[in-house]
Design a protein around this motif. Structure first.
Motif, PDB file in Angstrom:
ATOM      1  N   ARG A  27       4.589  -9.156   9.714  1.00 11.32           N
ATOM      2  CA  ARG A  27       4.115  -7.473   9.338  1.00 11.32           C
ATOM      3  C   ARG A  27       5.368  -7.025   8.934  1.00 11.32           C
ATOM      4  NH1 ARG A  27       3.149  -4.498   6.803  1.00 11.32           N
ATOM      5  NH2 ARG A  27       2.169  -2.186   7.102  1.00 11.32           N
ATOM      6  N   SER A  68      10.830  -0.853  11.954  1.00 12.38           N
ATOM      7  CA  SER A  68       9.281  -1.832  11.249  1.00 12.38           C
ATOM      8  C   SER A  68       9.493  -2.669  12.663  1.00 12.38           C
ATOM      9  CB  SER A  68       9.859  -2.538  10.238  1.00 12.38           C
ATOM     10  OG  SER A  68      10.927  -3.154  10.698  1.00 12.38           O
ATOM     11  N   ARG A 199       6.957  -1.532  -6.143  1.00 15.91           N
ATOM     12  CA  ARG A 199       6.181  -0.418  -5.062  1.00 15.91           C
ATOM     13  C   ARG A 199       6.202   0.820  -4.845  1.00 15.91           C
ATOM     14  NH1 ARG A 199       6.830  -4.611   0.499  1.00 15.91           N
ATOM     15  NH2 ARG A 199       5.904  -6.187  -0.123  1.00 15.91           N
ATOM     16  N   TYR A 201       8.046   2.904  -2.999  1.00 14.15           N
ATOM     17  CA  TYR A 201       8.396   3.727  -1.781  1.00 14.15           C
ATOM     18  C   TYR A 201       7.876   5.028  -1.976  1.00 14.15           C
ATOM     19  CZ  TYR A 201       9.599  -0.968  -0.173  1.00 14.15           C
ATOM     20  OH  TYR A 201      10.143  -2.332  -0.053  1.00 14.15           O
ATOM     21  N   ARG A 203       6.066   7.312  -0.451  1.00  8.21           N
ATOM     22  CA  ARG A 203       6.798   7.427   1.116  1.00  8.21           C
ATOM     23  C   ARG A 203       6.973   5.334   2.323  1.00  8.21           C
ATOM     24  NH1 ARG A 203       0.900   6.746   3.917  1.00  8.21           N
ATOM     25  NH2 ARG A 203       0.243   4.256   3.677  1.00  8.21           N
ATOM     26  N   PRO A 205       7.438   3.320   4.039  1.00  8.12           N
ATOM     27  CA  PRO A 205       6.845   1.781   4.372  1.00  8.12           C
ATOM     28  C   PRO A 205       6.019   1.161   5.722  1.00  8.12           C
ATOM     29  CG  PRO A 205       8.407   0.913   3.864  1.00  8.12           C
ATOM     30  CD  PRO A 205       8.771   2.272   3.453  1.00  8.12           C
ATOM     31  N   GLU A 207       5.706   3.807   7.783  1.00  9.41           N
ATOM     32  CA  GLU A 207       4.047   4.284   8.006  1.00  9.41           C
ATOM     33  C   GLU A 207       3.109   3.872   8.085  1.00  9.41           C
ATOM     34  OE1 GLU A 207       4.314   7.729   5.632  1.00  9.41           O
ATOM     35  OE2 GLU A 207       6.325   8.764   5.863  1.00  9.41           O
ATOM     36  N   SER A 208       2.970   2.549   7.813  1.00 10.20           N
ATOM     37  CA  SER A 208       1.709   1.992   7.334  1.00 10.20           C
ATOM     38  C   SER A 208       1.561   0.958   8.344  1.00 10.20           C
ATOM     39  CB  SER A 208       1.482   1.372   5.961  1.00 10.20           C
ATOM     40  OG  SER A 208       2.864   0.541   6.207  1.00 10.20           O
ATOM     41  N   VAL A 209       2.740   1.034   9.462  1.00 10.48           N
ATOM     42  CA  VAL A 209       3.297  -0.158  10.385  1.00 10.48           C
ATOM     43  C   VAL A 209       2.252   0.534  11.659  1.00 10.48           C
ATOM     44  CG1 VAL A 209       4.261  -1.512  11.297  1.00 10.48           C
ATOM     45  CG2 VAL A 209       5.066  -1.565   9.038  1.00 10.48           C
ATOM     46  N   LYS A 210       1.477  -0.741  11.171  1.00  9.39           N
ATOM     47  CA  LYS A 210       0.197   0.032  13.074  1.00  9.39           C
ATOM     48  C   LYS A 210       1.106  -1.462  14.639  1.00  9.39           C
ATOM     49  CE  LYS A 210      -1.098   3.127  10.851  1.00  9.39           C
ATOM     50  NZ  LYS A 210      -0.953   4.028  11.567  1.00  9.39           N
TER      51      LYS A 210
END
Length: 333
Positions: A27, A68, A199, A201, A203, A205, A207-210
């Protein structure tokens, strides 16, 4: 090479650990393109309970890497932007007096977080830099005579630009020695840089990491890493290399005992990441450069000839024969 069949592991390897670690690394790798080995080394340092210094030019993703990692672990994240006027209290926190109650109350600084980014650490004064020493070594900060423990897990990742940039102060040797590893991301390859452009970017990246792993799971793995078996022959090899560094021509300051211990801890973490509860020589070689290079200091004459810290470490580890296979009882195979 060591053979897994010669060990009867006292501590079984947790079956859930490898899949979880791979998911997190994959991830983070989706955010930081083209730096898988540096990401793995970052997690090796975290598993060993150490801290990382990222030394590189601006704009290659140093800050994004730290953010991240924090996002994947779902831990408290603190960021310290180091500037020339930064004060120690801006890092550790301060005691504030409240007249209506007649007492001081401690307001914690950003260093009291699970994962801390010390951004451009070499842009602050040595006084501000030294405020991190106690946190890095003892896991606590002291403010106005009172000690405050840091949360667990605690991981510091500092970034710095090369010394030739203006407005920087070189880190003291004592603080450099407290970083388990020094890493460099470097520029991405052409294919990876093209992928970044595709990509776009629009926004961040991040923001999409959970969150994938809980902080408590990292603490559990850190405890397991401390129990990874290290054969006596490997310990002798580590000590021999460290001792030779103190007498090596062109070396002004060799590997400290703290550095030898850090090398062993990182080797244990590298073994754990590979799914083993015992260390083999390949684990030691894999982390030798990142763990040891920043701990030796060369003479002016050696630097003038173009000799580098990493090249010196590579020379030192070749001076001694790697340990042979040994059983848990000490017999050679």
């Amino acid at each position: 090479m060591f053979s897994s069949s010669i060990y009867q592991e006292e501590t079984p390897y947790p079956e859930w650990a490898p899949e979880l670690l791979e998911r997190v690394i994959k991830r983070v790798g989706g955010v930081i393109v083209g730096h898988e080995e540096q990401i793995r080394l970052t997690f090796i340092a975290m598993l060993a309970g150490g801290h990382v210094l990222l030394e590189d030019v601006p704009g290659v993703g140093k800050t994004m890497l730290v953010r991240s990692v924090a996002a994947c672990l779902g831990c408290d994240f603190g960021r310290i932007q180091f500037t020339y006027d930064l004060m120690p209290g801006d890092i550790t926190g301060i005691s504030v007096y409240y007249p209506h109650i007649g007492e001081f109350e401690f307001r914690p600084g950003p260093v009291l977080s699970n994962i801390v980014l010390a951004d451009e650490i070499n842009r602050a004064s040595p006084r501000a830099q030294s405020a991190l020493l106690e946190a890095m070594e003892e896991g606590k900060v002291t403010v106005d005579g009172r000690s405050y423990p840091l949360p667990s897990p605690f991981f510091l990742l500092a970034t710095q630009n090369p010394y030739e940039f203006e407005g920087t102060s070189r880190l003291p040797e004592a603080q450099m020695d407290r970083f388990l590893m020094r890493l460099s991301l470097g520029y991405p390859g052409i294919e990876n840089e093209m992928l970044m452009l595709e990509r776009g970017y629009n926004r961040s990246p991040i923001e999409s990491v959970k969150p994938i792993m809980a902080g408590s799971e990292m603490v559990s793995m850190q405890r397991m890493v401390a129990r990874v078996f290290v054969d006596e022959s490997i310990k002798k090899y580590l000590v021999a290399v460290a001792d030779a560094s103190r007498r090596q021509k062109g070396v002004r300051l060799g590997i400290s005992p703290r550095g030898t211990l850090a090398w062993m801890r990182a080797s244990q973490a590298a073994a754990f990441m590979e799914g083993r509860m015992y260390v083999i020589p390949d684990d030691c070689l894999r982390v030798a450069g990142p763990v040891l290079a920043h701990r030796i200091h060369l003479t002016h004459d050696a630097r003038a000839t173009g000799l580098g810290q990493l090249e010196t470490i590579e020379t030192l580890i070749k001076l001694f024969e790697l340990p042979r296979q040994r059983s848990r009882k000490g017999g050679r195979m």
